[in-house]
Design a protein around this motif. Structure first.
Motif, short mmCIF file in Angstrom:
data_model
loop_
_atom_site.label_atom_id
_atom_site.label_comp_id
_atom_site.label_asym_id
_atom_site.label_seq_id
_atom_site.Cartn_x
_atom_site.Cartn_y
_atom_site.Cartn_z
N SER A 11 66.69 54.69 97.67
CA SER A 11 67.62 53.84 98.25
C SER A 11 68.80 54.57 98.75
O SER A 11 68.78 55.91 98.55
CB SER A 11 68.15 52.94 96.84
OG SER A 11 68.77 53.79 96.02
N VAL A 12 69.82 54.09 99.49
CA VAL A 12 71.01 54.54 99.72
C VAL A 12 71.82 55.05 98.72
O VAL A 12 72.04 56.51 98.57
CB VAL A 12 71.75 53.77 100.62
CG1 VAL A 12 73.22 54.46 100.97
CG2 VAL A 12 71.29 53.07 102.04
N TRP A 13 71.86 54.54 97.61
CA TRP A 13 72.59 55.07 96.35
C TRP A 13 72.01 56.17 95.94
O TRP A 13 72.86 57.36 95.09
CB TRP A 13 72.99 53.95 95.47
CG TRP A 13 71.86 53.46 94.52
CD1 TRP A 13 71.25 52.36 94.82
CD2 TRP A 13 71.52 54.26 93.59
NE1 TRP A 13 70.35 52.16 93.88
CE2 TRP A 13 70.44 53.03 92.91
CE3 TRP A 13 71.63 55.26 92.84
CZ2 TRP A 13 69.68 53.40 91.62
CZ3 TRP A 13 70.89 55.62 91.43
CH2 TRP A 13 70.08 54.62 90.97
N ARG A 14 70.74 56.40 95.88
CA ARG A 14 70.00 57.44 95.15
C ARG A 14 70.31 58.81 96.20
O ARG A 14 70.40 59.86 95.79
CB ARG A 14 68.33 57.35 95.22
CG ARG A 14 68.01 56.32 94.08
CD ARG A 14 67.97 57.04 92.59
NE ARG A 14 67.29 56.04 91.67
CZ ARG A 14 67.08 56.48 90.45
NH1 ARG A 14 67.71 57.85 90.32
NH2 ARG A 14 66.43 55.92 89.47
N ASN A 15 70.25 58.54 97.55
CA ASN A 15 70.59 59.61 98.30
C ASN A 15 71.95 60.14 98.26
O ASN A 15 72.07 61.15 98.26
CB ASN A 15 70.23 59.45 99.77
CG ASN A 15 68.74 59.49 100.25
OD1 ASN A 15 68.24 60.58 100.74
ND2 ASN A 15 67.79 58.54 99.94
N PHE A 16 72.93 59.25 98.08
CA PHE A 16 74.28 59.53 97.62
C PHE A 16 74.45 60.31 96.61
O PHE A 16 75.04 61.49 96.74
CB PHE A 16 75.07 58.18 97.54
CG PHE A 16 76.49 58.41 97.51
CD1 PHE A 16 77.52 58.70 98.62
CD2 PHE A 16 77.14 58.68 96.22
CE1 PHE A 16 78.77 58.77 98.58
CE2 PHE A 16 78.33 58.80 96.01
CZ PHE A 16 79.50 58.73 97.27
N PHE A 17 73.84 60.12 95.53
CA PHE A 17 73.92 60.93 94.15
C PHE A 17 73.15 62.18 94.22
O PHE A 17 73.82 63.19 93.65
CB PHE A 17 73.86 59.83 92.99
CG PHE A 17 75.13 59.17 92.68
CD1 PHE A 17 76.38 59.68 92.38
CD2 PHE A 17 75.10 57.62 93.28
CE1 PHE A 17 77.35 58.95 92.12
CE2 PHE A 17 76.30 57.13 93.04
CZ PHE A 17 77.27 57.61 92.43
N LEU A 18 72.02 62.08 94.69
CA LEU A 18 71.00 63.45 94.76
C LEU A 18 71.04 64.14 93.31
O LEU A 18 71.41 65.22 93.21
CB LEU A 18 71.55 64.29 96.00
CG LEU A 18 71.54 63.69 97.31
CD1 LEU A 18 71.81 64.53 98.49
CD2 LEU A 18 69.63 63.48 97.52
N GLY A 19 70.78 63.21 92.01
CA GLY A 19 70.59 64.08 90.99
C GLY A 19 71.93 63.89 90.23
O GLY A 19 71.83 64.59 89.16
N ALA A 20 73.09 63.49 90.60
CA ALA A 20 74.09 63.28 89.83
C ALA A 20 74.62 62.01 89.79
O ALA A 20 75.82 61.49 89.56
CB ALA A 20 75.30 64.10 90.78
#
Length: 268
Positions: free
Chosen positions: A99-108
């Motif tokens: 998802s977009v939000w997963r890509n946004f946080f990238l492990g954070a």
């Protein structure tokens, strides 16, 4: 910040060699905070090496690279990021199935609760992503949609939004060399202007002088790894910048004339 230092990025007599060949030769330039500095030049002019230097992929052989007045020598991209420099690459990739939000946080990803009951805060992650994207000119985005549905300009805007959210102080943008649509440039231009409005140092590498003049505050022209021009919007209009990019004697004449009138340009 060191004594006498200025906010932003600065190169002082920087040389970067590929073997025995200088890709950058004694380059001096200032990229102030809260301004968009556009770097222009033909292929082989040293633009890519400059991006690699600022992003921590290459180290300089001579001279100084300063961040907020303090000399640094990055040993890795992680070191550059730790110093507050975020790079948006031409071939920016995302994890398309996430998802977009997963890509946004990238492990954070944000969490709530305490160990051993700590868990992912989905509502916060989604809301934060949507607000951050709206902040750079992409309102109404569904943060749960897969990143594969993002347009090219939206993917780059996502990288800018992430840099702003995680506290970057400088943004280095490697613009595509191929022709891009007006819609994409408009969308990404909004994100770049948002970064400037937040006080970031913004360095944009581009081959489009009219686009550079539209968004930029100052322009560094490179040729053969050397500074061929160091100008501001007050020094040159869009037609003049386009003509300078075409080469010829005009650039040298203008640079000499401006340096004579403004000696400080020659010191950058």
């Amino acid at each position: 910040m060191s004594e006498g230092g200025t906010r932003g990025l600065e190169l002082r007599g920087v040389t970067v060699r590929h073997g025995s060949v200088p890709a950058l030769s004694r380059v001096s330039a200032t990229f102030p905070a809260g301004e968009i500095s556009c770097v222009l030049g033909e292929n082989g002019s040293g633009k890519s090496t400059l991006v690699a230097l600022l992003s921590g992929l290459r180290r300089h052989d001579e001279g100084e690279l300063l961040v907020d007045g303090t000399a640094v020598r990055f040993r890795s991209p992680r070191a550059a990021r730790a110093a507050g420099i975020a790079t948006v690459w031409e071939d920016l990739a995302v994890a398309p199935l996430l998802s977009v939000w997963r890509n946004f946080f990238l492990g954070a990803e944000p969490t709530r609760g305490v160990w051993p009951l700590r868990r992912l805060d989905l509502d916060s992650a989604r809301a934060t992503t949507a607000r951050a994207m709206a902040r750079v000119g992409v309102p109404g985005l569904d943060p749960d949609q897969p990143a594969s549905r993002l347009q090219a300009g939206e993917r780059q805007s996502l990288a800018v939004a992430r840099a702003l959210h995680f506290g970057a102080s400088a943004l280095v943008v490697d613009e595509p060399t191929a022709a891009v649509t007006v819609a994409r440039q408009t969308l990404f231009g909004q994100a770049i202007l948002a970064a400037r409005a937040q006080g970031l140092t913004v360095v944009v590498v581009t081959n489009n002088p009219r686009y550079a003049h539209l968004i930029g505050d100052r322009f560094l022209l490179l040729a053969g790894g050397q500074v061929a021009g160091n100008l501001t919007r007050e020094d040159v209009d869009a037609d003049g910048l386009t003509a300078l990019m075409a080469g010829g004697d005009q650039l040298g004449v203008l640079t000499d004339a401006l340096t004579e009138l403004h000696p400080e340009l020659g010191e950058r």
